[in-house]
Design a protein around this motif. Structure first.
Motif: not given
Length: 451
Positions: A127-133, A268, A371, A374-375
């Motif tokens: 889920l983090y990776n999908a946001e570019g994190w 990032d 997470y 952040l969202k």
């Protein structure tokens, strides 16, 4: 699989170099973090790409009982265990040459089994990776060396040190206190080196026989794997020297509990820069959002960070355990601490997790809270600059209350996976029900003849 040894990490290849590999342990962590699986001759392992285990291993409680399956009949279909060769490591305490390999659990259609703890953590990281994190963690492990305890009815005692005296409490950071069980520490270092693990430091904590091991920061799944391995490594080292190592949250009455503090930062993925720090080194909105997510969702996550009835004995005042959701800079009385660091290393330390938690689930739950912060782009309440131990209690008092809070937080359940949360709730309520049927010595002492 004929050249499977070529896929092994360098420490594993070095361990078996010039020797005949006898056995491979194919393991997966269950809900409690206990290693389940099969051991097989290395020659047999080389001939098969996977093996099977029933999915019921994720319904087994810490007592060995079976919880009800909330998502269907108890038919125990097989899962496929697929080796993750990057996790292969030595088992240097065994008499023969043995490797351990963590396996991923997938169903018969090849999909990740959603209730497997390692898959839960992978889900949150994705889920983090999908946001570019890219989430980064650095865990700290606290635990006790204790004297062998063969009778569960007897209190746990500190171990006997090399001086012939039992380990003393209130000796935090004392080098001579660590030296009391130096031979065990030596074996821990030797085992860790053979397994290719990097220890950032070992120190004496405040309890009698209580030690802390720090690990270098890195990928959450890899570090959860290491803690999973470390727990076994440390237990084996202790047994060599006639004592036990325990990761119970509160094993000794009157002593501090054992935590698994988790340091968090988020990078990032494209730039490689810490999103918690701005161009001039200042704290960013993202950093504040991450803290706010912790404050908003940690009460529900406590069910995973404090997974047993004993866990809540750690959350008491005046025993160096935070019982609050305050945040502060370089303030160890807060549940959420911002350590001193350079801007590129800015991070948040979650001090609420107990060492008794499953490392995959503890890290997953903590990351999930950040997470969501952040969202949701919330802001935290004002920083606590005083003694947060004086703050009002904000955490659940027992496992039952914690599970109720998890059930109510639909956002957190969605991040962790609804099916997983249903199975977790079933297992933990079964354990809590069993505990409530046990009559304690306190009840017999004070109630038997007085009420």
């Amino acid at each position: 699989m004929s050249n499977w040894t070529d896929k092994l990490p360098e420490p594993a290849r070095e361990y078996i170099a010039g020797r005949r590999l006898d056995e491979v342990e194919c393991i997966v962590a269950d809900i409690a973090g206990v290693a389940r699986g099969k051991a097989m001759p290395a020659s047999k392992f080389a001939k098969q790409a996977s093996f099977f285990l029933p999915n019921s291993i994720f319904l087994q409680t810490i007592t060995g009982d079976w919880a009800d399956n909330p998502v269907g009949a108890f038919t125990e279909p097989d899962m496929i265990m697929v080796p993750d060769f990057s996790t292969a490591t030595a088992a240097p305490w065994t008499a023969d040459v043995t490797l351990q390999v963590i396996h991923d659990a997938v169903d018969q259609q090849g999909r990740p089994v959603p209730v497997a703890p390692r898959n839960v953590l992978k889900r949150v990281v994705e889920l983090y990776n999908a946001e570019g994190w890219t989430p980064i963690v650095a865990p700290e492990m606290e635990f006790f060396f204790v004297a062998r305890n063969l009778d569960p009815n007897m209190p746990v005692e500190p171990p006997m040190g090399r001086t012939g005296r039992r380990a003393a409490a209130k000796q935090a950071y004392s080098m001579s206190a660590v030296d009391e069980y130096g031979k065990v520490i030596d074996d821990i270092y030797d085992f860790a080196e053979a397994q290719g693990f990097e220890i950032d430091g070992i120190l004496q904590e405040g309890g009698a026989g209580q030690v802390e091991i720090n690990l270098a920061h890195g990928d959450p799944v890899r570090l959860a794997d290491e803690i999973f391995f470390f727990k076994r490594l440390i237990r084996e080292a202790a047994l060599r020297h006639d004592c036990f190592a325990t990761f119970m949250a509160k094993p000794i009455e009157g002593e501090p509990g054992s935590a698994m503090h988790i340091h968090h930062s988020v990078v990032d993925t494209k730039s490689g820069k810490n999103i918690f720090s701005g161009r001039k080194g200042e704290e960013t909105d993202a950093f504040l959002h991450f803290i706010a997510g912790m404050q908003a969702h940690l009460p529900a996550a406590i069910a995973l960070l404090a997974p047993y009835v004993n866990s809540y004995r750690r959350y008491v005042p005046d025993f160096a355990a935070p019982i609050n959701l305050e945040w502060g800079r370089d303030n160890r009385t807060t549940g959420l601490r911002v350590p001193i660091s350079e801007p590129r290393a800015r991070r948040l330390e979650n001090r609420l997790a107990g060492m008794d938690c499953n490392p995959y689930l503890g890290i997953a739950a903590s990351l999930a809270c950040g997470y969501l912060g952040l969202k949701e782009a919330r802001l935290p309440r004002a920083e606590c600059t005083g003694d947060a131990y004086m703050s009002a209690d904000e955490l659940p008092y027992n496992l039952g209350d914690a599970l109720d809070l998890l059930e109510e937080d639909s956002a957190l359940r969605e991040v962790l996976g609804m099916e997983f949360c249903g199975v977790y709730d079933s297992v933990k309520r079964n354990e809590y029900k069993e505990f409530l049927q046990v009559i304690s010595p306190w009840e017999r002492e004070h109630l038997l003849l007085n009420v």
